[in-house]
Scaffold this motif. Structure first.
Motif, PDB file in Angstrom:
ATOM      1  N   HIS A 190       0.848  -1.197   0.000  1.00 12.33           N
ATOM      2  CA  HIS A 190       0.000   0.000   0.000  1.00 12.33           C
ATOM      3  C   HIS A 190       0.886   1.251   0.000  1.00 12.33           C
ATOM      4  N   ALA A 191       1.978   1.170   0.745  1.00 13.61           N
ATOM      5  CA  ALA A 191       2.900   2.308   0.792  1.00 13.61           C
ATOM      6  C   ALA A 191       3.487   2.584  -0.596  1.00 13.61           C
ATOM      7  N   ALA A 192       3.831   1.510  -1.313  1.00 12.80           N
ATOM      8  CA  ALA A 192       4.387   1.685  -2.671  1.00 12.80           C
ATOM      9  C   ALA A 192       3.328   2.303  -3.590  1.00 12.80           C
ATOM     10  N   ALA A 193       2.051   1.875  -3.396  1.00 11.63           N
ATOM     11  CA  ALA A 193       0.965   2.430  -4.222  1.00 11.63           C
ATOM     12  C   ALA A 193       0.787   3.923  -3.928  1.00 11.63           C
ATOM     13  N   MET A 194       0.936   4.324  -2.670  1.00 10.74           N
ATOM     14  CA  MET A 194       0.836   5.757  -2.323  1.00 10.74           C
ATOM     15  C   MET A 194       1.924   6.541  -3.037  1.00 10.74           C
ATOM     16  N   GLY A 199       3.371  10.220  -7.643  1.00 11.95           N
ATOM     17  CA  GLY A 199       4.436  10.492  -8.620  1.00 11.95           C
ATOM     18  C   GLY A 199       5.841  10.280  -8.071  1.00 11.95           C
ATOM     19  N   LEU A 200       5.944   9.560  -6.952  1.00 11.87           N
ATOM     20  CA  LEU A 200       7.267   9.237  -6.415  1.00 11.87           C
ATOM     21  C   LEU A 200       7.579   7.791  -6.784  1.00 11.87           C
ATOM     22  N   ASP A 201       8.707   7.577  -7.447  1.00  9.09           N
ATOM     23  CA  ASP A 201       9.054   6.223  -7.887  1.00  9.09           C
ATOM     24  C   ASP A 201       9.118   5.282  -6.673  1.00  9.09           C
ATOM     25  N   PRO A 202       8.319   4.182  -6.673  1.00  9.51           N
ATOM     26  CA  PRO A 202       8.344   3.255  -5.539  1.00  9.51           C
ATOM     27  C   PRO A 202       9.747   2.745  -5.203  1.00  9.51           C
ATOM     28  N   LYS A 203      10.653   2.763  -6.187  1.00  9.85           N
ATOM     29  CA  LYS A 203      11.996   2.237  -5.874  1.00  9.85           C
ATOM     30  C   LYS A 203      12.706   3.127  -4.842  1.00  9.85           C
ATOM     31  N   ILE A 204      12.313   4.407  -4.778  1.00 10.89           N
ATOM     32  CA  ILE A 204      12.907   5.276  -3.745  1.00 10.89           C
ATOM     33  C   ILE A 204      12.409   4.835  -2.364  1.00 10.89           C
ATOM     34  N   PHE A 205      11.126   4.462  -2.299  1.00 11.18           N
ATOM     35  CA  PHE A 205      10.590   3.932  -1.045  1.00 11.18           C
ATOM     36  C   PHE A 205      11.303   2.627  -0.669  1.00 11.18           C
ATOM     37  N   GLU A 247      -3.690   9.357  10.422  1.00 11.87           N
ATOM     38  CA  GLU A 247      -4.718  10.167   9.751  1.00 11.87           C
ATOM     39  C   GLU A 247      -4.172  10.790   8.461  1.00 11.87           C
ATOM     40  N   HIS A 248      -2.872  11.165   8.464  1.00  9.78           N
ATOM     41  CA  HIS A 248      -2.271  11.707   7.228  1.00  9.78           C
ATOM     42  C   HIS A 248      -2.272  10.640   6.136  1.00  9.78           C
ATOM     43  N   ILE A 249      -1.992   9.404   6.532  1.00  3.68           N
ATOM     44  CA  ILE A 249      -1.920   8.313   5.542  1.00  3.68           C
ATOM     45  C   ILE A 249      -3.305   8.072   4.934  1.00  3.68           C
ATOM     46  N   VAL A 250      -4.340   8.102   5.786  1.00  2.00           N
ATOM     47  CA  VAL A 250      -5.712   7.917   5.281  1.00  2.00           C
ATOM     48  C   VAL A 250      -6.049   9.050   4.313  1.00  2.00           C
ATOM     49  N   ARG A 251      -5.667  10.282   4.684  1.00  2.00           N
ATOM     50  CA  ARG A 251      -6.006  11.431   3.828  1.00  2.00           C
ATOM     51  C   ARG A 251      -5.283  11.333   2.485  1.00  2.00           C
ATOM     52  N   LEU A 252      -3.996  10.983   2.547  1.00  2.00           N
ATOM     53  CA  LEU A 252      -3.239  10.842   1.285  1.00  2.00           C
ATOM     54  C   LEU A 252      -3.930   9.816   0.387  1.00  2.00           C
ATOM     55  N   SER A 253      -4.319   8.662   0.986  1.00  2.00           N
ATOM     56  CA  SER A 253      -4.926   7.578   0.187  1.00  2.00           C
ATOM     57  C   SER A 253      -6.202   8.057  -0.473  1.00  2.00           C
ATOM     58  N   LYS A 254      -7.039   8.755   0.305  1.00  2.00           N
ATOM     59  CA  LYS A 254      -8.315   9.226  -0.262  1.00  2.00           C
ATOM     60  C   LYS A 254      -8.072  10.282  -1.335  1.00  2.00           C
ATOM     61  N   ASP A 255      -7.185  11.234  -1.055  1.00  2.00           N
ATOM     62  CA  ASP A 255      -6.886  12.294  -2.035  1.00  2.00           C
ATOM     63  C   ASP A 255      -6.379  11.691  -3.344  1.00  2.00           C
ATOM     64  N   ALA A 256      -5.574  10.630  -3.219  1.00  2.00           N
ATOM     65  CA  ALA A 256      -4.963  10.032  -4.417  1.00  2.00           C
ATOM     66  C   ALA A 256      -5.875   8.982  -5.048  1.00  2.00           C
ATOM     67  N   ARG A 257      -7.098   8.859  -4.518  1.00  2.00           N
ATOM     68  CA  ARG A 257      -8.088   7.893  -5.015  1.00  2.00           C
ATOM     69  C   ARG A 257      -7.552   6.459  -4.994  1.00  2.00           C
ATOM     70  N   LEU A 258      -6.819   6.154  -3.926  1.00  2.00           N
ATOM     71  CA  LEU A 258      -6.357   4.778  -3.704  1.00  2.00           C
ATOM     72  C   LEU A 258      -7.340   4.119  -2.753  1.00  2.00           C
ATOM     73  N   SER A 259      -7.278   2.794  -2.664  1.00  2.00           N
ATOM     74  CA  SER A 259      -8.072   2.134  -1.628  1.00  2.00           C
ATOM     75  C   SER A 259      -7.559   2.608  -0.267  1.00  2.00           C
ATOM     76  N   ALA A 260      -8.496   3.110   0.564  1.00  2.00           N
ATOM     77  CA  ALA A 260      -8.086   3.563   1.910  1.00  2.00           C
ATOM     78  C   ALA A 260      -8.499   2.546   2.966  1.00  2.00           C
ATOM     79  N   ARG A 261      -8.887   1.328   2.518  1.00  2.00           N
ATOM     80  CA  ARG A 261      -9.395   0.343   3.488  1.00  2.00           C
ATOM     81  C   ARG A 261      -8.337  -0.054   4.505  1.00  2.00           C
ATOM     82  N   PHE A 262      -7.111  -0.282   4.016  1.00  2.00           N
ATOM     83  CA  PHE A 262      -6.064  -0.742   4.934  1.00  2.00           C
ATOM     84  C   PHE A 262      -5.709   0.327   5.975  1.00  2.00           C
ATOM     85  N   PRO A 263      -5.366   1.568   5.550  1.00  2.00           N
ATOM     86  CA  PRO A 263      -5.050   2.564   6.595  1.00  2.00           C
ATOM     87  C   PRO A 263      -6.252   2.909   7.476  1.00  2.00           C
TER      88      PRO A 263
END
Ligand code: NAP
Length: 293
Positions: A190-194, A199-205, A247-263
């Motif tokens: 989920h973190a890689a999807a965020m 627009g941050l390359d998951p390889k940096i994560f 709460e920041h993680i949930v907000r990021l997920s929702k803003d980015a239209r990702l599934s926010a179920r996990f956070p």
């Protein structure tokens, strides 16, 4: 080097794991019979193993019977089929099929009622890890039976660890480790999807994996001590502060239209601890809201 006295082993189940186990025993110099419901898979194991189409013949004259099937229901169906129960009597059955502690207890009850020695085991490895230093197998049951067979069982994993006499203990430890593995894996995916969504390359994560693995390691050590003392106070970071971060993680997920179920699920769990009045405690205080007294 071949063992001075090879053990006669039967491996029941030649799926991905059973085939790897059978080949490892054979490579260590043991005499290995293999049986599989679909006979072609038993024939394909190779590596010096002997394939049988008849299960009773496969286990006949064998000291050790190693089982690797999809689940315990399939094992019980097989063990109770005509002639198989009596063919297994007097042998040591090592149950390497994954299951729950309740499955292990049923296995022991069946074995004790039918004159079969029983070890319940859990393998922590992919088939390609079998017989390498990356494979670990946990065993539960009689210490004397484990000690008697350890030399043979080390062919599949040098890291063969006796957990406890309680027959469910290997399955419990396996479930606990797997929960940490699956939960942790879902979290980093989920973190890689965020990262990708922002627009941050998951390889940096992923290049920073030592940061989050290190944090988990330090927190696990702290949690162990706190759970032992039943004291979750500390001066590092309060649960109130951790909840704000989630709460920041949930907000990021929702803003980015990702599934926010996990956070969101994470947040619910951590917030429950705040509701229980633990907001000024350290993160492992969540443990208190997960156990029933
Ligand atoms: P698999 O390749 O799908 O093999 C499943 C085996 O179960 C096959 O031999 C299959 O026989 C047999 N089977 C299924 N239903 C049966 C039935 N009703 N009666 C008799 N045999 C039946 O699975 P696997 O990966 O080898 O996994 C086997 C066990 O190892 C599982 O408990 C699994 O959790 C555990 N394990 C696997 C791994 C892994 O990385 N693969 C890691 C740790 C633990 P057929 O060939 O006839 O279908």
């Amino acid at each position: 080097m071949a063992p001075s006295s090879p053990t006669k082993i039967a491996v029941i189940g030649c799926g991905l794991m059973g085939s790897a186990l059978a080949r490892a025993f054979a490579a260590a110099g043991h005499e290995v019979a293999v049986w599989n419901r679909t006979p072609s898979k038993a024939k394909a194991v190779g590596g010096g193993t002997l394939a049988f189409e008849n299960l009773i013949e496969a286990v006949s004259g064998r000291e050790l019977v190693v089982v690797s099937l999809c689940n315990y229901a399939a094992c019980f169906e097989l063990f109770s089929s005509k002639g198989v129960t009596s063919a297994l009597a007097g042998k040591t059955l090592v149950q390497l099929t994954s299951g729950s502690p309740a499955d292990a207890r049923s296995g022991l009850e069946w074995a004790a009622g039918n004159g079969v020695e029983y070890l319940d085991a859990a393998i922590l490895a992919y088939p390609s890890f079998v017989a390498t230093d990356y494979a670990t197998v946990f065993y539960a049951g009689s210490r004397a039976v484990f000690d008697r067979h350890l030399g043979t069982l080390q062919a599949i994993a040098r890291n063969s660890l006796y957990v406890d006499e309680k027959i469910g203990s290997a399955a419990t430890l396996d479930c606990a480790i797997l929960e940490a593995y699956y939960g942790g894996s879902l979290a980093f995916l989920h973190a890689a999807a965020m990262c990708k969504a922002e627009g941050l390359d998951p390889k940096i994560f992923f290049s920073q994996k030592s940061s989050f693995l290190g944090l988990i390691s330090v927190t696990a050590d702290a949690a162990q001590g706190m759970i032992e003392r039943n004291d979750f106070s500390g001066d590092q970071c309060s649960l109130n502060t951790h909840v704000a971060a989630i709460e920041h993680i949930v907000r990021l997920s929702k803003d980015a239209r990702l599934s926010a179920r996990f956070p969101t699920e994470l947040l619910d769990n951590y917030k429950r601890a705040l509701g229980a009045g633990l907001g000024d405690k350290e993160l492992p205080a969540v443990f208190r809201t997960l156990v029933q007294d």
